[in-house]
Design a protein around this motif. Structure first.
Motif, PDB file in Angstrom:
ATOM      1  N   ARG A 235      30.755  48.496 -31.197  1.00 31.45           N
ATOM      2  CA  ARG A 235      31.605  47.994 -32.277  1.00 31.45           C
ATOM      3  C   ARG A 235      31.291  46.542 -32.623  1.00 31.45           C
ATOM      4  N   ILE A 236      30.888  45.752 -31.626  1.00 34.32           N
ATOM      5  CA  ILE A 236      30.642  44.329 -31.888  1.00 34.32           C
ATOM      6  C   ILE A 236      29.161  44.015 -32.089  1.00 34.32           C
ATOM      7  N   THR A 237      28.284  45.017 -31.893  1.00 32.66           N
ATOM      8  CA  THR A 237      26.842  44.749 -31.968  1.00 32.66           C
ATOM      9  C   THR A 237      26.417  44.307 -33.362  1.00 32.66           C
ATOM     10  N   PHE A 238      26.848  45.031 -34.393  1.00 31.66           N
ATOM     11  CA  PHE A 238      26.418  44.737 -35.752  1.00 31.66           C
ATOM     12  C   PHE A 238      26.810  43.311 -36.155  1.00 31.66           C
ATOM     13  N   GLY A 239      28.051  42.961 -35.917  1.00 31.57           N
ATOM     14  CA  GLY A 239      28.514  41.621 -36.268  1.00 31.57           C
ATOM     15  C   GLY A 239      27.813  40.538 -35.465  1.00 31.57           C
ATOM     16  N   SER A 240      27.562  40.814 -34.187  1.00 29.23           N
ATOM     17  CA  SER A 240      26.917  39.831 -33.319  1.00 29.23           C
ATOM     18  C   SER A 240      25.512  39.488 -33.791  1.00 29.23           C
ATOM     19  N   LEU A 241      24.805  40.490 -34.308  1.00 25.42           N
ATOM     20  CA  LEU A 241      23.413  40.277 -34.726  1.00 25.42           C
ATOM     21  C   LEU A 241      23.298  39.775 -36.160  1.00 25.42           C
ATOM     22  N   PHE A 242      24.241  40.147 -37.017  1.00 25.42           N
ATOM     23  CA  PHE A 242      24.134  39.771 -38.421  1.00 25.42           C
ATOM     24  C   PHE A 242      24.765  38.417 -38.744  1.00 25.42           C
ATOM     25  N   LEU A 243      25.712  37.957 -37.933  1.00 23.85           N
ATOM     26  CA  LEU A 243      26.293  36.635 -38.198  1.00 23.85           C
ATOM     27  C   LEU A 243      25.241  35.526 -38.133  1.00 23.85           C
ATOM     28  N   PRO A 244      24.355  35.500 -37.122  1.00 27.45           N
ATOM     29  CA  PRO A 244      23.297  34.474 -37.127  1.00 27.45           C
ATOM     30  C   PRO A 244      22.401  34.545 -38.360  1.00 27.45           C
ATOM     31  N   ILE A 245      22.138  35.766 -38.853  1.00 31.17           N
ATOM     32  CA  ILE A 245      21.325  35.911 -40.062  1.00 31.17           C
ATOM     33  C   ILE A 245      22.046  35.302 -41.265  1.00 31.17           C
ATOM     34  N   CYS A 246      23.335  35.581 -41.375  1.00 28.13           N
ATOM     35  CA  CYS A 246      24.123  35.001 -42.472  1.00 28.13           C
ATOM     36  C   CYS A 246      24.153  33.485 -42.384  1.00 28.13           C
ATOM     37  N   LEU A 247      24.273  32.948 -41.169  1.00 22.96           N
ATOM     38  CA  LEU A 247      24.273  31.492 -40.987  1.00 22.96           C
ATOM     39  C   LEU A 247      22.926  30.892 -41.381  1.00 22.96           C
ATOM     40  N   ALA A 248      21.840  31.606 -41.055  1.00 24.87           N
ATOM     41  CA  ALA A 248      20.502  31.100 -41.372  1.00 24.87           C
ATOM     42  C   ALA A 248      20.233  31.131 -42.875  1.00 24.87           C
ATOM     43  N   LEU A 249      20.770  32.124 -43.572  1.00 23.45           N
ATOM     44  CA  LEU A 249      20.511  32.269 -45.006  1.00 23.45           C
ATOM     45  C   LEU A 249      21.465  31.441 -45.869  1.00 23.45           C
ATOM     46  N   THR A 250      22.607  31.070 -45.326  1.00 25.32           N
ATOM     47  CA  THR A 250      23.590  30.301 -46.096  1.00 25.32           C
ATOM     48  C   THR A 250      23.269  28.820 -46.004  1.00 25.32           C
ATOM     49  N   PRO A 251      23.070  28.142 -47.129  1.00 21.56           N
ATOM     50  CA  PRO A 251      22.729  26.710 -47.087  1.00 21.56           C
ATOM     51  C   PRO A 251      23.877  25.876 -46.531  1.00 21.56           C
ATOM     52  N   GLN A 252      23.525  24.815 -45.807  1.00 23.24           N
ATOM     53  CA  GLN A 252      24.534  23.906 -45.265  1.00 23.24           C
ATOM     54  C   GLN A 252      24.769  22.781 -46.272  1.00 23.24           C
TER      55      GLN A 252
END
Length: 277
Positions: free
Chosen positions: A81-98
């Motif tokens: 249940r937590i695998t998808f979110g755990s792996l995709f949150l870092p991707i979202c952080l990397a793609l979202t500009p700071q």
């Protein structure tokens, strides 16, 4: 497309949207002001500010470590249940500009906390999670019977405390404020946005007039209960009506105009589903 496949794709889409909302709150509100309000993203902000570590990489490493811990200590269903979110949150952080969208730190924390709460609440609504520091509280609950809310509060509180050493006491207090704000907003969202009022009505002499006014004049649906007076033991009727917040005072005034002796008990309800008001 089969119904099950469509449901699965919808769920995945909602999880990605929720994770991106969280990433926006981190990269555009918290991180630019060096405020770590908890979770693996808070730890990533602290390490980025102290040592220049890449935030998305830190979150990925911590989330993978928590997944491994979950696999060996919790059930497989929870881990999946937590695998998808755990792996995709870092991707979202990397793609979202700071980007620093707000210069004022307090305003940034308030807006960021609200956005973060919306993202996490959406994940909880679809029974998903971003992983990370949500795993240890589940372990504490399973092995030590410690409430998950207490475990999560302790971990997030510790992350908030380390703001003192990295960015000073101001960042620490802002992180605490953000955690409290996020908790309240999440609770409000999770318990329903379609809030209404329930009015229970009793009258010794004018209940029929009240009923007529509500049903015929105001065209409102209601429910009638047979009740018994606790003191007198008399059999009576009680009306129940559900109303929108905006029309509550108008309806209450109407009830008391028809029957000044009316006893009215009012409840706030989080959500109403089905039926007609």
């Amino acid at each position: 497309m089969k119904k099950r496949e469509f449901h699965w794709l919808t769920q995945m889409g909602l999880i990605i949207v929720a994770l991106e909302i969280i990433a926006i709150s981190i990269n555009m509100f918290y991180a630019p002001h060096n405020v770590a309000s908890g979770g693996t993203t808070g730890i990533a902000i602290l390490l980025h500010e102290s040592f220049g570590f890449n935030m998305s990489l830190v979150v990925l490493i911590l989330n993978v470590a928590m997944l491994v811990l979950s696999y060996f200590t919790l059930d497989k269903a929870t881990t999946l249940r937590i695998t998808f979110g755990s792996l995709f949150l870092p991707i979202c952080l990397a793609l979202t500009p700071q980007i620093k969208l707000v210069d004022d730190r307090l305003l940034a924390v308030i807006v960021g906390g609200a956005i973060f709460a919306a993202g996490v609440a959406l994940l909880y609504h679809i029974d998903a999670s971003s992983g990370g520091t949500t795993v240890p509280p589940l372990i504490f609950k399973k092995y030590f019977n410690i409430k998950t809310s207490f475990g999560l509060l302790a971990i997030d509180g510790l992350v908030c405390f380390f703001n003192v050493f990295v960015s000073g006491f101001e960042a620490f207090f802002l992180a605490i404020l953000s955690s409290i704000l996020t908790m309240f907003i999440m609770n409000y969202i999770e318990t329903g946005l379609d809030r209404k009022k329930v009015i229970y009505i009793m009258s010794d002499n004018n209940l029929e007039e009240v009923k007529h006014s509500l049903v015929t004049v105001m065209e409102k649906g209601l429910t009638i209960f047979d009740v018994k007076g606790g003191y007198t033991g008399d059999q009576k009727q009680m009306l129940m009506i559900v109303v929108e917040n905006a029309e509550y005072q108008h309806i209450l005034n109407r009830i008391h105009a028809v029957a000044p002796d009316t006893f009215a008990l009012v409840y706030n309800v989080a959500e109403v589903r089905g039926g007609n008001l």
